[in-house]
Design an enzyme around this catalytic site. Structure first.
Site, PDB file in Angstrom:
ATOM      1  N   GLY A 525       0.815  -1.207   0.000  1.00 35.80           N
ATOM      2  CA  GLY A 525       0.000   0.000   0.000  1.00 35.80           C
ATOM      3  C   GLY A 525       0.843   1.248   0.000  1.00 35.80           C
ATOM      4  N   VAL A 527       2.022   5.116   1.987  1.00 33.75           N
ATOM      5  CA  VAL A 527       2.244   5.801   3.252  1.00 33.75           C
ATOM      6  C   VAL A 527       2.090   7.299   3.027  1.00 33.75           C
ATOM      7  CG1 VAL A 527       3.879   6.253   5.104  1.00 33.75           C
ATOM      8  CG2 VAL A 527       3.801   3.999   4.069  1.00 33.75           C
ATOM      9  N   LYS A 541       0.108   4.446   7.274  1.00 35.84           N
ATOM     10  CA  LYS A 541       0.339   3.328   6.364  1.00 35.84           C
ATOM     11  C   LYS A 541      -1.026   2.740   5.993  1.00 35.84           C
ATOM     12  CE  LYS A 541       2.567  -1.257   6.449  1.00 35.84           C
ATOM     13  NZ  LYS A 541       3.422  -2.131   7.272  1.00 35.84           N
ATOM     14  N   ASP A 638      12.451  -9.287   8.631  1.00 33.04           N
ATOM     15  CA  ASP A 638      12.599  -8.434   7.443  1.00 33.04           C
ATOM     16  C   ASP A 638      13.450  -7.204   7.745  1.00 33.04           C
ATOM     17  OD1 ASP A 638      10.373  -6.897   4.989  1.00 33.04           O
ATOM     18  OD2 ASP A 638      12.213  -8.030   4.744  1.00 33.04           O
TER      19      ASP A 638
END
Length: 831
Positions: A525, A527, A541, A638
């Site tokens: 998506g 921000v 976000k 991550d």
């Protein structure tokens, strides 16, 4: 050969200009007549008259001959300048070196009391100006090194004191850049008890180095035993009780030294011959906490705290009113008297005092040495003495105790030592019954969940009454029949402390999610930057409806990050769930993410080595908190440069916990068939087998470390001749013993090279192929800060060779859910 008074010698060191007669039958030998100069035999230094900027006065000084920028390192007639160009430097009839003006007035003299009639003077390549009886004696009657001005250079130059003889060698600042006369600041070695360096502002301490432990000054947080440019403190070098500090530079080819400037700052500089400028590599004092005792007695200064001054547990501000206005000079006082101090009848106060530990501390001033190595003995010896208020132990010194008010304490983010501060027994944490803690926790949890359930029900009922619809990017009231379904709110689970915002409020804050407010976009998506009505800046976000991050990842990020609080983790402010809309609201980070700086040719220059090391340490501390210190044990899965956000001061904050996994207390590793993360940062056992643990985060951390040092992105690094990844390139350079070639050219400051090479070494240890070979994060921190001096030899990293894919070519494991760095939500440039 020098220059004698009774003979004329053609010598390359000093050039004789002429003889003049100043008195009948008495001749004096002129060494220099303004504006002439003389050069040392190796051509390194020059002696002559000079005028500082914005001044017409003439001073005799020594400066570098081969450096175009005139940098004066010693001045003779500091207090008595020559007002015009009539000055001369000569050997007087008493054999002394002297500066004389046009009216035959002596403006300065070497002032040797014994009279010699055959003296010579020579300017050495060490920039020491020496006066000796003759060329063969080897004994200096006088030397400029014994009377320094504002600069400290070679090991042969000493700053020290001889208490028995009352002799002192110190640096003294200029009054200003245009006035080299003695200024307000001086630097000297304080030999009392345990030697330390002090910068004085007149008669008041302005900065101190902390005690010397035979390797470093422990009050300088970023000074290590592996420093290339190390200090040495020598005792009794002349067998007369002298104590001296010298500085030795490992790279003898560089022009470098320490300068005490007119504002009282000691600056380490080295000359960059390519840029033709002086490069500043260290300074002290550097922060407000480095100034002497800003928080008063028993006050602790911490630059990462707001306000910077704190009272230790068991102490309180002496004056709350002054403290609240930012005047901390009154310091802190203890709340409860020591057991030995009063006629207390209270049973609690009759119990023996104890000690509480302040970690990574700059120890207070005025320590005394105590000859004991046993921990229990240290405490007991201190407790026997009612005036003893603290003790500390460090290798190289032993045990230090304090019998006076604790002054000039500081809390470091790295370095320092453990300080044990005495407190009354009443102030020491009591051990509580664990069963009672469990009962209290359960009761509070049940009550909290009940209250949250009621509030959430009322909120849902209220929101259902709102009539909203979305049209053309704007929000309008709509009929009850089409109101959003809030049934998804239960996905928050057990996060009652997290505020839930309405989409209407976020639309107003982000100006209806306009493109101008968009900070970035990724696979999950977009921000957006926003601002609430109270002025608070936020980053929203907003997950796209087609996002790979569905309800599971969203709930995971909300649950994980709402329960974590650390200065190196991004703070989640709240969330929004309305129908298909799912949004997370974070604190706004003005400097966006690390990759926006690190891989940008222009912005990269803002990240000098000190800043990069601060970022490395912050990432490690944040990761250590996730793995070991938080109430949840979290594997991030991550870690990468785009998930490291930077605040206004470029302090790092780990972000994006959508892929994080919470581990149970005894869980060491887990397995998944759904591999998530970013290729290039994923450990081999995770990418290929779905096995993840703390060590998979360590692998990502190692990749990040090598990227920070090299300024190159692992996922885009390519050597077509050898198909090497960044890890493969680093490993190749390691085996060729040429690992310094990996360093970002903008970081080639010799004084930091050993620290940078250590970081590369640690990075290679982190990216070893087998998880068992990789260190845990606490060990990594100790390695980086040199608490662990000797590092093991790394084994071959994983993925040392790579297959290069085009941007459009999918990975063969794309079906396992791996994100590509530039299309993942984790690649958003700012929050």
């Amino acid at each position: 050969m020098g220059i004698g008074r009774n003979s004329i010698v053609c010598h390359p060191v000093l050039v004789i200009l002429s003889f003049i007669t100043l008195h009948p039958c008495i001749a004096r030998l002129i060494i220099i007549r303004d504006p002439a100069t003389v050069i040392s035999s190796g051509g390194v230094f020059k002696l002559g008259f000079f005028s500082p900027s914005k001044s017409s006065n003439r001073y005799v000084g020594i400066w570098y001959n081969k450096i175009p920028e005139e940098t004066v390192v010693w001045v003779a007639n500091r207090e008595n300048p020559v007002s015009d160009s009539s000055g001369v430097v000569m050997i007087g009839d008493d054999g002394n070196l002297a500066v004389v003006d046009g009216r035959k007035r002596v403006m300065w003299t070497s002032n040797v009391t014994e009279i010699y009639y055959n003296t010579t003077v020579e300017l050495l390549d060490s920039r020491n100006l020496v006066l000796q009886k003759d060329n063969s004696s080897g004994r200096y009657l006088w030397e400029s090194f014994k009377y320094p001005s504002h600069a400290l250079f070679l090991p042969t130059m000493m700053i020290g004191v001889n208490p028995k003889l009352g002799e002192k060698t110190q640096l003294t600042s200029w009054k200003s850049n245009s006035d080299p006369s003695i200024g307000d600041f001086s630097l000297e070695l304080d030999p009392v008890s345990i030697p330390q360096v002090i910068i004085w502002n007149g008669s008041k301490s302005n900065w101190r180095s902390g005690p010397w432990n035979n390797q470093i000054f422990i009050g300088i947080s970023d000074m290590y035993s592996t420093y290339l440019n190390g200090f040495t403190v020598s005792r009794d070098v002349d067998q007369k009780g002298s104590v001296y500090v010298t500085v030795d530079f490992a790279n003898k080819s560089l022009v470098q030294g320490y300068f005490l400037n007119s504002t009282g700052t000691m600056i380490e500089k080295w000359w960059d011959d390519e840029k033709k400028e002086w490069i500043q590599s260290w300074l002290g004092p550097r922060t407000e906490c480095d100034i002497y005792a800003p928080c008063g007695p028993f006050g602790i200064c911490d630059t990462l705290s707001s306000p910077i001054c704190l009272c230790f547990k068991g102490f309180e501000p002496k004056s709350v009113r002054e403290w609240s206005t930012g005047n901390w000079s009154g310091g802190c006082v203890k709340r409860t008297q020591f057991q030995c101090e009063g006629n207390n009848t209270n049973g609690e106060n009759q119990k023996e005092d104890g000690f509480m530990k302040l970690e990574k501390a700059k120890v207070p001033d005025f320590p005394n040495y105590m000859n004991t190595a046993n921990v229990e003995e240290r405490e007991q010896e201190c407790l026997k003495n009612c005036s003893c208020v603290a003790y500390s132990y460090t290798n190289g010194i032993g045990c230090m105790i304090w019998n006076v008010n604790l002054l000039d304490m500081q809390k470091f983010s790295m370095g320092g030592v453990d300080l044990y501060i005495r407190v009354a027994h009443k102030e020491i944490d009591k051990k509580r019954d664990p069963r009672l803690l469990i009962i209290i926790t359960v009761v509070i949890g049940v009550v909290g969940i009940s209250i949250f359930g009621c509030l959430l029900w009322r909120r849902i009922t209220k929101m259902r009454g709102k009539k909203m619809k979305y049209k053309g990017g704007l929000y309008f009231k709509r009929d009850k029949e089409t109101s959003p379904d809030f049934s998804d709110s239960n996905m928050l689970g057990e996060s009652p402390e997290l505020p839930v915002f309405t989409i209407e409020k976020l639309a107003i804050a982000t100006n209806n999610f306009t493109f101008d407010n968009k900070l970035g976009e990724g696979g999950f998506g977009s921000v957006y930057k926003g601002k609430f009505s109270d002025g608070q800046e936020i980053a929203v976000k907003r997950l796209s409806k087609s996002s790979g991050q569905g309800s599971v990842e969203f709930k995971n990020e909300v649950v994980v990050i709402s329960k974590l609080q650390h200065r190196n983790l991004v703070r989640l402010i709240g969330c929004c769930i309305e129908g298909e809309e799912k949004m997370l609201i974070y604190e706004y980070m003005s400097n966006k993410s690390l990759d926006a700086f690190l891989f940008d040719p222009t912005k990269r220059a803002l990240l000098d080595w000190r800043k990069r090391f601060q970022i490395i340490e912050g990432i490690c501390r944040g990761t250590l908190y996730l793995h070991r210190d938080s109430r949840l044990r979290v594997i991030h899965r991550d870690l990468k440069a785009s998930n490291i956000l930077l605040d206004e001061e470029l302090n790092p904050k780990i972000s994006d916990f959508g892929m994080a996994r919470i581990f149970g207390g005894n869980e060491l590793q887990a397995n998944t068939i759904r591999v998530v993360g970013t290729y290039g940062y994923m450990s081999p056992e995770y990418a290929m087998e779905g096995i993840f643990s703390e060590k998979s985060d360590v692998f990502s951390l190692g990749v990040l470390l090598l990227e920070i040092v090299s300024g190159k992105r692992n996922t885009s690094f390519y050597q077509p001749e050898q198909s090497l990844s960044l890890l493969g390139h680093a490993w190749k350079l390691w085996n060729e013993d040429y690992v310094q070639a990996l360093i970002d050219p903008g970081l080639l400051e010799p004084c930091f090279q050993e620290e940078i090479l250590r970081c590369i070494h640690v990075g290679l240890l982190c990216v070893q192929e087998f998880a068992k070979d990789r260190p845990i994060v606490s060990i990594i921190l100790s390695m980086l800060t040199s608490e662990i001096a000797h590092l093991p030899t790394p084994k071959q990293p994983a993925f040392t060779e790579r297959q290069i894919y085009s941007d459009s070519e999918p990975s063969e494991k794309s079906h396992r859910g791996c994100s590509i760095n530039n299309v993942s939500i984790t690649a958003i440039q700012g929050r």
